[in-house]
Scaffold this active site. Structure first.
Site, PDB file in Angstrom:
ATOM      1  CG  HIS A   1     -13.920   3.395  -3.338  1.00 52.94           C
ATOM      2  ND1 HIS A   1     -12.653   2.987  -2.972  1.00 52.94           N
ATOM      3  CD2 HIS A   1     -14.735   3.001  -2.315  1.00 52.94           C
ATOM      4  CE1 HIS A   1     -12.705   2.376  -1.799  1.00 52.94           C
ATOM      5  NE2 HIS A   1     -13.968   2.364  -1.387  1.00 52.94           N
TER       6      HIS A   1
ATOM      7  NE  ARG B   1      -3.494   2.425   2.594  1.00 47.71           N
ATOM      8  CZ  ARG B   1      -4.488   2.612   3.449  1.00 47.71           C
ATOM      9  NH1 ARG B   1      -4.811   1.673   4.315  1.00 47.71           N
ATOM     10  NH2 ARG B   1      -5.165   3.745   3.449  1.00 47.71           N
TER      11      ARG B   1
ATOM     12  CG  ASN C   1     -11.184  -1.364  -1.143  1.00 48.65           C
ATOM     13  OD1 ASN C   1     -12.295  -1.274  -1.640  1.00 48.65           O
ATOM     14  ND2 ASN C   1     -10.873  -0.830   0.028  1.00 48.65           N
TER      15      ASN C   1
ATOM     16  CB  CYS D   1     -18.235  -0.131  -0.256  1.00 46.33           C
ATOM     17  SG  CYS D   1     -17.190   1.328   0.027  1.00 46.33           S
TER      18      CYS D   1
ATOM     19  CE1 TYR E   1     -11.429   5.883  -1.538  1.00 43.08           C
ATOM     20  CE2 TYR E   1     -13.648   5.821  -0.631  1.00 43.08           C
ATOM     21  CZ  TYR E   1     -12.326   5.427  -0.594  1.00 43.08           C
ATOM     22  OH  TYR E   1     -11.901   4.568   0.395  1.00 43.08           O
TER      23      TYR E   1
END
Length: 421
Positions: free
Chosen positions: A194, A90, A144, A164, A244
């Site tokens: 998102h 990440r 995700n 989500c 987002y």
């Protein structure tokens, strides 16, 4: 009822355990299996899980194991919450795109594509093993990028639904602002995972009064502040975009910000270190307050609600999920995966009708859907050209020189996770 959580060693898991314990009348779990290859983390999380159940008087049995096949055998539902490559991957997803002047984020843009490429093959392998062991189990995906992962699962014929926490977060926030119960708030929620907008906020159900105009008039400043967008923009849109959308509506501003502060991955890694130390305390028998800052707010409530509805035991009649389009948004292919309100039951989710979508939103949704199609092709078949095509299609990239540079960076930083590289 048996539920299995794959990725059970996640620091998120106590949030889920707390929900199972509190909402046992909605979802009466008799056996909960936490599966994770990270034995040390699993031991810490599993120990806290046992203590939370004991404190709240839950009679269910908690099992921890690194054996996936044994863990999913006989499960009624399997929840997926994976992070292939961990926080180190990440950190890279949030860093190297910035070198090219693009947003560095774990689910959106080039970083989101990298996560999809690492994740889809692993999730499909897990799903195949679930199908061999227990073909009737529902797969609930919280991993995700949820839209792409859910599309991969559905395309492969699995009984899968994507989940989500964005919608339930808005529901709870709006209920607080309006002074009503969350159960009374029904969102007209439309888009992709998102990439969604709340186009209506109804009281009492899908046909209830739309109070979104009043919400924006009375609380527009609070809503805009939470989104980190100007109130004037939210008022001009007349809808509430997901947070987002800031990556799209204020891309360059976000890039400048991200370049001047530590990555979210670094913050989360430190938070996880502290959380795991807390989980090892034998006196701790509830989820710590720090976990609320980790992310995934209300995940447990959403997961319990969805699992209960799918397994025929209750749950809310209408829930926001990720599922096949099937004509709901006529400008998208039927097999696209959208995030909308659906009637959820034992046969799965059935999307509710959606009014005509404003071209301002529909155009972006169609663009990102095309990107997701190419991203899934790259995840399934590999190859530099497929990665390049997906990046070129993404509205946050869209230039061949950028797409070329990002492709090289993506492959270089993810080679160990890409079988074809």
């Amino acid at each position: 009822m048996k539920l299995t959580v794959v990725g059970g060693g996640s620091t998120y898991t106590p949030e889920l355990i707390d929900g199972f314990a509190r909402l046992r009348d909605t979802l009466p779990v008799e056996e909960l299996v936490l599966v994770d290859p990270a034995a040390e983390r699993l031991e810490l999380v599993g120990g806290l899980a046992h203590r939370i159940f004991a404190r709240q008087g839950h009679p269910g049995r908690i099992v921890t194991t690194s054996d996936l096949d044994a863990g999913v055998e006989g499960a009624d539902a399997v929840l997926l919450q994976l992070r292939v490559g961990g926080q180190a991957a990440r950190e890279q997803d949030e860093t190297w795109p910035l070198e090219c002047g693009c947003v560095g984020q774990e689910t959106t843009g080039a970083g989101g594509l990298a996560k999809a490429l690492r994740t889809v093959p692993v999730v499909l392998d897990i799903a195949e093993r679930v199908r061999r062991t227990n073909p009737d189990a529902w797969i609930i995906d919280f991993t995700n990028p949820v839209g792409i992962v859910t599309r991969a699962l559905l395309q492969a014929g699995h009984k899968a639904v994507g989940l989500c926490n964005v919608a339930i977060g808005f529901q709870r926030k709006f209920a607080g602002l309006l002074g009503v119960s969350p159960a009374d708030v029904h969102l007209d929620h439309v888009g992709l995972n998102h990439l969604t907008w709340e186009t209506g906020v109804r009281l009492g159900g899908p046909t209830g009064e739309d109070v979104l105009p009043r919400l924006l008039a009375e609380h527009g400043g609070t809503v805009a502040e939470d989104l980190r967008l100007p109130r004037t923009l939210v008022e001009r849109l007349g809808v509430v975009p997901s947070y987002y959308l800031r990556y799209f509506y204020a891309h360059d501003e976000v890039v400048r910000e991200l370049r001047t502060k530590p990555s979210r991955a670094a913050e989360v890694a430190e938070m996880e270190r502290r959380l795991l130390a807390m989980y090892g305390d034998p006196a701790l028998d509830e989820k710590p307050e720090l976990l609320a800052k980790r992310g995934g707010a209300y995940y447990s409530e959403a997961a319990v609600d969805l699992a209960a509805a799918l397994l025929g035991g209750g749950g809310s009649p209408y829930q926001v999920v990720n599922t096949h389009n099937r004509g709901t948004l006529p400008f998208l292919p039927d097999d696209a995966v959208i995030e909308v309100q659906a009637a959820v039951g034992a046969k799965g989710p059935a999307p509710l009708p959606v009014p005509s979508v404003d071209p301002l939103h529909a155009g972006l949704v169609a663009n990102v859907t095309a990107y997701e199609d190419l991203a899934l092709d790259a995840a399934l078949r590999g190859g530099r050209d497929r990665v390049f095509r997906a990046l070129l299609a993404h509205p946050l990239v869209g230039q061949y020189a950028l797409a070329d540079a990002l492709t090289d960076q993506l492959i270089a930083h993810n080679r160990e996770h890409l079988a074809w590289a």
